[in-house]
Design a protein around this motif. Structure first.
Motif, PDB file in Angstrom:
ATOM      1  N   TRP A 113      -5.219 -47.709  -0.663  1.00  8.68           N
ATOM      2  CA  TRP A 113      -3.783 -47.519  -0.522  1.00  8.68           C
ATOM      3  C   TRP A 113      -3.019 -48.842  -0.553  1.00  8.68           C
ATOM      4  CZ3 TRP A 113      -1.219 -45.045   4.399  1.00  8.68           C
ATOM      5  CH2 TRP A 113       0.094 -44.674   4.109  1.00  8.68           C
ATOM      6  N   HIS A 114      -3.607 -49.886   0.020  1.00 14.11           N
ATOM      7  CA  HIS A 114      -2.923 -51.180   0.075  1.00 14.11           C
ATOM      8  C   HIS A 114      -3.974 -52.288   0.156  1.00 14.11           C
ATOM      9  CE1 HIS A 114      -0.311 -54.444   1.395  1.00 14.11           C
ATOM     10  NE2 HIS A 114       0.715 -53.692   1.017  1.00 14.11           N
ATOM     11  N   LYS A 115      -3.731 -53.385  -0.560  1.00 11.55           N
ATOM     12  CA  LYS A 115      -4.692 -54.494  -0.604  1.00 11.55           C
ATOM     13  C   LYS A 115      -4.947 -55.114   0.772  1.00 11.55           C
ATOM     14  CE  LYS A 115      -1.152 -57.901  -1.869  1.00 11.55           C
ATOM     15  NZ  LYS A 115      -0.934 -58.396  -0.530  1.00 11.55           N
ATOM     16  N   ASP A 116      -4.023 -54.946   1.716  1.00 13.76           N
ATOM     17  CA  ASP A 116      -4.186 -55.529   3.052  1.00 13.76           C
ATOM     18  C   ASP A 116      -4.836 -54.580   4.060  1.00 13.76           C
ATOM     19  OD1 ASP A 116      -3.086 -57.912   2.197  1.00 13.76           O
ATOM     20  OD2 ASP A 116      -1.050 -57.369   2.791  1.00 13.76           O
ATOM     21  N   ALA A 153      -7.115 -48.186  13.004  1.00 16.51           N
ATOM     22  CA  ALA A 153      -6.976 -48.838  11.706  1.00 16.51           C
ATOM     23  C   ALA A 153      -6.846 -50.343  11.885  1.00 16.51           C
ATOM     24  CB  ALA A 153      -5.758 -48.288  10.968  1.00 16.51           C
ATOM     25  N   GLU A 154      -7.337 -51.055  10.878  1.00 12.05           N
ATOM     26  CA  GLU A 154      -7.156 -52.505  10.816  1.00 12.05           C
ATOM     27  C   GLU A 154      -6.524 -52.839   9.477  1.00 12.05           C
ATOM     28  OE1 GLU A 154     -10.853 -54.545  11.500  1.00 12.05           O
ATOM     29  OE2 GLU A 154     -11.076 -53.694  13.514  1.00 12.05           O
ATOM     30  N   GLU A 173      -3.981 -56.920  12.203  1.00 10.07           N
ATOM     31  CA  GLU A 173      -3.506 -55.965  13.208  1.00 10.07           C
ATOM     32  C   GLU A 173      -4.594 -54.932  13.450  1.00 10.07           C
ATOM     33  OE1 GLU A 173      -0.604 -56.096  14.792  1.00 10.07           O
ATOM     34  OE2 GLU A 173       0.228 -57.745  13.631  1.00 10.07           O
ATOM     35  N   LYS A 174      -4.825 -54.619  14.710  1.00  5.94           N
ATOM     36  CA  LYS A 174      -5.760 -53.565  15.099  1.00  5.94           C
ATOM     37  C   LYS A 174      -4.929 -52.520  15.823  1.00  5.94           C
ATOM     38  CE  LYS A 174      -9.608 -56.770  15.382  1.00  5.94           C
ATOM     39  NZ  LYS A 174     -10.739 -57.249  16.171  1.00  5.94           N
ATOM     40  N   LEU A 175      -4.807 -51.349  15.203  1.00  3.29           N
ATOM     41  CA  LEU A 175      -3.846 -50.342  15.653  1.00  3.29           C
ATOM     42  C   LEU A 175      -4.523 -49.006  15.918  1.00  3.29           C
ATOM     43  CD1 LEU A 175      -1.427 -51.160  12.727  1.00  3.29           C
ATOM     44  CD2 LEU A 175      -1.110 -51.914  15.086  1.00  3.29           C
ATOM     45  N   SER A 176      -3.978 -48.268  16.876  1.00  2.00           N
ATOM     46  CA  SER A 176      -4.434 -46.902  17.139  1.00  2.00           C
ATOM     47  C   SER A 176      -3.230 -45.973  17.125  1.00  2.00           C
ATOM     48  CB  SER A 176      -5.145 -46.818  18.489  1.00  2.00           C
ATOM     49  OG  SER A 176      -6.343 -47.565  18.464  1.00  2.00           O
ATOM     50  N   PHE A 177      -3.438 -44.809  16.514  1.00  3.14           N
ATOM     51  CA  PHE A 177      -2.369 -43.827  16.345  1.00  3.14           C
ATOM     52  C   PHE A 177      -2.858 -42.458  16.794  1.00  3.14           C
ATOM     53  CE2 PHE A 177      -2.419 -46.924  12.932  1.00  3.14           C
ATOM     54  CZ  PHE A 177      -1.117 -47.394  12.906  1.00  3.14           C
ATOM     55  N   GLU A 178      -2.006 -41.710  17.482  1.00  4.68           N
ATOM     56  CA  GLU A 178      -2.339 -40.346  17.860  1.00  4.68           C
ATOM     57  C   GLU A 178      -1.471 -39.386  17.068  1.00  4.68           C
ATOM     58  OE1 GLU A 178      -2.039 -37.293  21.628  1.00  4.68           O
ATOM     59  OE2 GLU A 178      -2.304 -39.431  22.051  1.00  4.68           O
ATOM     60  N   PRO A 190      -1.574 -51.423  22.918  1.00 13.59           N
ATOM     61  CA  PRO A 190      -0.380 -52.115  23.396  1.00 13.59           C
ATOM     62  C   PRO A 190       0.788 -52.141  22.389  1.00 13.59           C
ATOM     63  CG  PRO A 190      -1.952 -53.731  22.635  1.00 13.59           C
ATOM     64  CD  PRO A 190      -2.605 -52.380  22.470  1.00 13.59           C
ATOM     65  N   GLU A 191       0.534 -51.771  21.135  1.00 14.06           N
ATOM     66  CA  GLU A 191       1.591 -51.818  20.125  1.00 14.06           C
ATOM     67  C   GLU A 191       2.735 -50.862  20.443  1.00 14.06           C
ATOM     68  OE1 GLU A 191      -1.656 -51.682  19.459  1.00 14.06           O
ATOM     69  OE2 GLU A 191      -1.928 -53.678  18.605  1.00 14.06           O
ATOM     70  N   SER A 192       2.469 -49.839  21.260  1.00 15.24           N
ATOM     71  CA  SER A 192       3.500 -48.865  21.613  1.00 15.24           C
ATOM     72  C   SER A 192       4.641 -49.493  22.411  1.00 15.24           C
ATOM     73  CB  SER A 192       2.893 -47.712  22.415  1.00 15.24           C
ATOM     74  OG  SER A 192       2.290 -48.210  23.601  1.00 15.24           O
ATOM     75  N   ILE A 193       4.421 -50.667  22.951  1.00 14.32           N
ATOM     76  CA  ILE A 193       5.487 -51.364  23.670  1.00 14.32           C
ATOM     77  C   ILE A 193       6.652 -51.636  22.718  1.00 14.32           C
ATOM     78  CG2 ILE A 193       6.110 -53.542  24.812  1.00 14.32           C
ATOM     79  CD1 ILE A 193       3.170 -53.602  25.849  1.00 14.32           C
TER      80      ILE A 193
END
Length: 146
Positions: free
Chosen positions: A31-34, A54-55, A63-68, A85-88
Motif C-alpha cells: 500500500w505504501h513504501k513506508d 502496525a509499523e 511509528e509503532k501503532l495499535s488500532f482497535e 500512547p498515540e491516542s493522547i
C-alpha cells in the motif's frame, strides 16, 4: 479537534475496495513504501473490538501503532480508534467507501485532539501525515485499477 481528510476516486465498485481491506495484513506493505508490517493481535480481521498492530515510517521516523476496530459496515465503512500512547494526540479515524459513477470514492480520515495547537507545535509532522494519507489514496487507486 482537527480532522485530516483525503479522498480519491477509484474506478472499482465499493465491494472491490472493501475486499482489498479484508486482506489488510497481506496488502499493507504494498500500500505504501513506508509501511513495514501489520498484524492482528486480538480478534479477527475487521471485527469490532479487533486490534491491529502496525509499523510504518512517517516523516522518516518509525511509528509503532495499535488500532482497535470500533465499527465495520461491509462495502461502506471501517472506523477505528488509536490506542495508547498515540491516542493522547490522535483519537482515531476511518475509511469510507461510497459508490460513484460505477466506481467508488474512497475517503480516509484521522482526527487529532489538539486542533490548532497541533498544527503550530507539530506543523512538519502534520504535513507528513497529510502527504502520507494522500500517497496511500493514490497508491490504493493504482493497486485496485491494475
Amino acid at each position: 479537534m482537527t480532522t485530516l481528510k483525503d479522498s480519491v476516486i477509484i474506478n472499482r465498485p465499493p465491494e472491490a475496495v472493501f475486499e482489498w481491506f479484508t486482506h489488510f495484513t497481506e496488502n499493507y506493505r504494498s500500500w505504501h513504501k513506508d509501511h513495514i508490517l501489520a498484524k492482528w493481535v486480538k480478534g479477527k480481521n475487521l471485527e469490532k473490538g479487533s486490534v491491529l498492530y502496525a509499523e510504518e515510517y512517517l516523516g522518516g521516523r518509525l511509528e509503532k501503532l495499535s488500532f482497535e476496530i470500533t465499527n465495520c459496515v461491509p462495502n461502506e465503512l471501517i472506523e477505528y480508534k488509536v490506542l495508547f500512547p498515540e491516542s493522547i494526540v490522535c483519537s482515531g479515524g476511518s475509511f469510507s467507501i461510497e459508490p460513484y459513477n460505477g466506481g467508488s470514492v474512497f475517503t480516509a480520515t484521522l482526527s487529532f485532539r489538539f486542533g490548532g495547537v497541533l498544527s503550530k507545535v507539530a506543523g512538519k509532522r502534520a504535513e507528513a501525515i497529510r502527504v502520507h494519507m494522500k500517497e496511500e489514496g493514490e497508491n490504493l487507486k493504482v493497486l485496485l485499477e491494475k
